[in-house]
Scaffold this motif. Sequence first.
Motif, PDB file in Angstrom:
ATOM      1  N   VAL A   1       0.833  -1.201   0.000  1.00 22.04           N
ATOM      2  CA  VAL A   1       0.000   0.000   0.000  1.00 22.04           C
ATOM      3  C   VAL A   1       0.869   1.253   0.000  1.00 22.04           C
ATOM      4  CG1 VAL A   1      -1.837   1.240   1.183  1.00 22.04           C
ATOM      5  CG2 VAL A   1      -1.821  -1.237   1.208  1.00 22.04           C
ATOM      6  N   THR A   2       1.956   1.229   0.781  1.00 23.20           N
ATOM      7  CA  THR A   2       2.829   2.406   0.824  1.00 23.20           C
ATOM      8  C   THR A   2       3.435   2.669  -0.550  1.00 23.20           C
ATOM      9  OG1 THR A   2       3.344   1.803   3.100  1.00 23.20           O
ATOM     10  CG2 THR A   2       4.725   3.470   2.093  1.00 23.20           C
TER      11      THR A   2
ATOM     12  N   LEU B   1       2.251   1.759  -3.518  1.00 21.00           N
ATOM     13  CA  LEU B   1       1.201   2.236  -4.425  1.00 21.00           C
ATOM     14  C   LEU B   1       0.916   3.706  -4.173  1.00 21.00           C
ATOM     15  CD1 LEU B   1      -1.242  -0.780  -4.263  1.00 21.00           C
ATOM     16  CD2 LEU B   1      -0.074   0.060  -6.295  1.00 21.00           C
ATOM     17  N   THR B   2       0.870   4.082  -2.892  1.00 18.51           N
ATOM     18  CA  THR B   2       0.608   5.480  -2.559  1.00 18.51           C
ATOM     19  C   THR B   2       1.738   6.360  -3.074  1.00 18.51           C
ATOM     20  OG1 THR B   2      -0.394   4.611  -0.555  1.00 18.51           O
ATOM     21  CG2 THR B   2      -0.135   6.983  -0.696  1.00 18.51           C
ATOM     22  N   LEU B   3       2.953   5.850  -2.983  1.00 18.47           N
ATOM     23  CA  LEU B   3       4.093   6.621  -3.488  1.00 18.47           C
ATOM     24  C   LEU B   3       3.948   6.852  -4.998  1.00 18.47           C
ATOM     25  CD1 LEU B   3       6.799   7.975  -3.132  1.00 18.47           C
ATOM     26  CD2 LEU B   3       7.904   5.740  -3.211  1.00 18.47           C
TER      27      LEU B   3
END
Lengths: 310, 355
Positions: free
Chosen positions: A89-90, A92-94
């Motif tokens: 998730v981190t 993808l958020t980046l």
Amino acid sequence: MNMISFFSAMVQAGTPLLFATVGEIFSQKVGHLNLGLEGMMLMGAVTGFAVGYGTSNPLLAIVAAALAGMAGALIYAIITVSLKANQEVTGLTLTIFGTGYASFAGNKYVGYKLPEGVSSVFAKTPFPILSDIPVIGEIFFDQSILVYFSYVMVIFLGIVLYKTKYGLNLRMVGENPAAADASGINVNRYKYFYILLGGALSGLGGAFLSLSYIPVWQENITAGKGWIAVALVIFATWNPYRAIVGSYFFGGLDIIGYRLQKFELPIPIYIINMLPYAATILVLVLMSIKKSKENKAPGSVGKAYFREER
Amino acid sequence: MRIAKRSELTKVQIVLVRLAAVVGALIFGGVFLIILGENPLTIYTSMIDGGLGSFFRFRETVNLTIPLLITSLGVMVAFKMRFWNIGAEGQIFMGAFAASYFALNFAYLPKIVLLPLMGLAAMVSGGIWLLIPAWFKAKFGTNETLFTLMLNYIALKWVTYLQYSLWKDPAGMGFPKIPSFEENALLPKILGIHVGWVIALLLIYLAYIYLNHTKTGYEIAVIGESEDTARYAGIDIKRVILKTMFLSGGICGLVGMIQASGISGTLSVDLSGGVGFTAIITAWLSGLNPVMVGIVSFLFAMLRQGGSFIQTAYEIPASAAEILQALILFFVLASEFFVRYKFVLSHKHGTGVKK
């Protein structure tokens, strides 16, 4: 079609993939799957372009691009290494962050060309002596200075990974962080260092696109290359030398549509343009069918390391 | 000092930590705005004004909420079992493609037949588009994150092909567009907004029931927690994966139909507006809870709509909203740490762990 010119173009188109793939290999070697590659590439691409445009200084442009990629990686590292959050998730958020940042910062540059003083430095420059070698010289040594840098980078990092104590340590951190910790290795320092290295290389990959390959700013300049690079890591079985082959092969798929356009093929160009993505899928499937010990990801990829839980 | 696991926080405390994280993100974004020479308070208030300030703006916000909300529900179902469906964009495009096929070729059917047909086609098409990577994942363990992502690009190229060549409107005077749908292929409006909002609310309810009160919903939760436990409990993992992914892709596919029929009135490459990616943020921020998905999607749509408003009002690129959305998730992800762990002074106890 002139094969030598095609191979030379393959190397050129594969170079951004090579930077990003090698960067991601090192990130995964210390146990961190960073899906933010596409975002970090875009951050590097736009920052490199903006600094190159604003200062007309090619060196500053390239350094700024690497730093921008590192900044993205730093956010990722803080959240996944120190704060132990979910890596997928981190990452993808980046990517979403980097895409937004590039669109925000690049908004006013869309369609702008780099100043001559910058783009000429990154344009194709024959390498003295080596470029005179028939075939090899034409394919590999009539390229941008950034392409030469990528050769040195891969060889250097390959030696670090396989021939030095640091390489042994970093592989141990990725395979079994608890064991590495017990043997006195500073696990988090290794993780930060190589995740940031991965960010810097992704930033350079992006900058290759905006400074050398297409020295005109355009929105979404990476067009999924960051994602293909993540897949290439699997294709290369976490080996930086094999990443060379994979990157150039996919570079070739990237340009083949354009090259084939003049042949009036019965297949529409839109379908040919699907090739790099379809080939990536094919690679993923084949690699997952042909499972072997050697082809496996480092043992701790995707898992946060929490010392008190070991 | 060392870090230790903390005992479970109460729900209220968890909500407070998350809210603090969101405020943190807004402050961080505000500092960024100050550097750009803007007053963050003015910008934030005008974003809210731009999102809700009039019926027109409110309707635009709802129009943006509908696809985001439904897509978030779709990817949420997949995330529940740790299946990273990053391919919502592609499923939306393939859904829109199938719906458009019926809208363009069966326009003579009565509306009451045509619309459900389009919806069904979109769901099947989107479902199949996710079933492909799901099958490979179940059979060979193929990496689904990258597989679904690559299918996004293929779907986009496919729709580009339709728009620029195969289905190009001959009456478009060379302009690359697909013919507009006939009136009976367009979604009707209720209270001035197309019926997508009713479908969205209904789907929140259905997703809630499905995940919390059915056998499959329970199986999904078990697989998401631990595949080994699921296997031990005798759950047919492969079957649940395939079933759930068909559903997840189907919901995203339906979004394609709603956007084509309710918003653009035809198929185009701009149809998705990137919701497939934003939905990843909203689904995760909602803690994979259908009701929260509704609330978070509305707030994010408001941010997006407010973002386009400040673009015209202050010449700040609309992508500022996208950056802010990512910042919020970064802060919330970081804040999870403080929900799970606490700092304790260790030297008193002499645990022997050196720092």
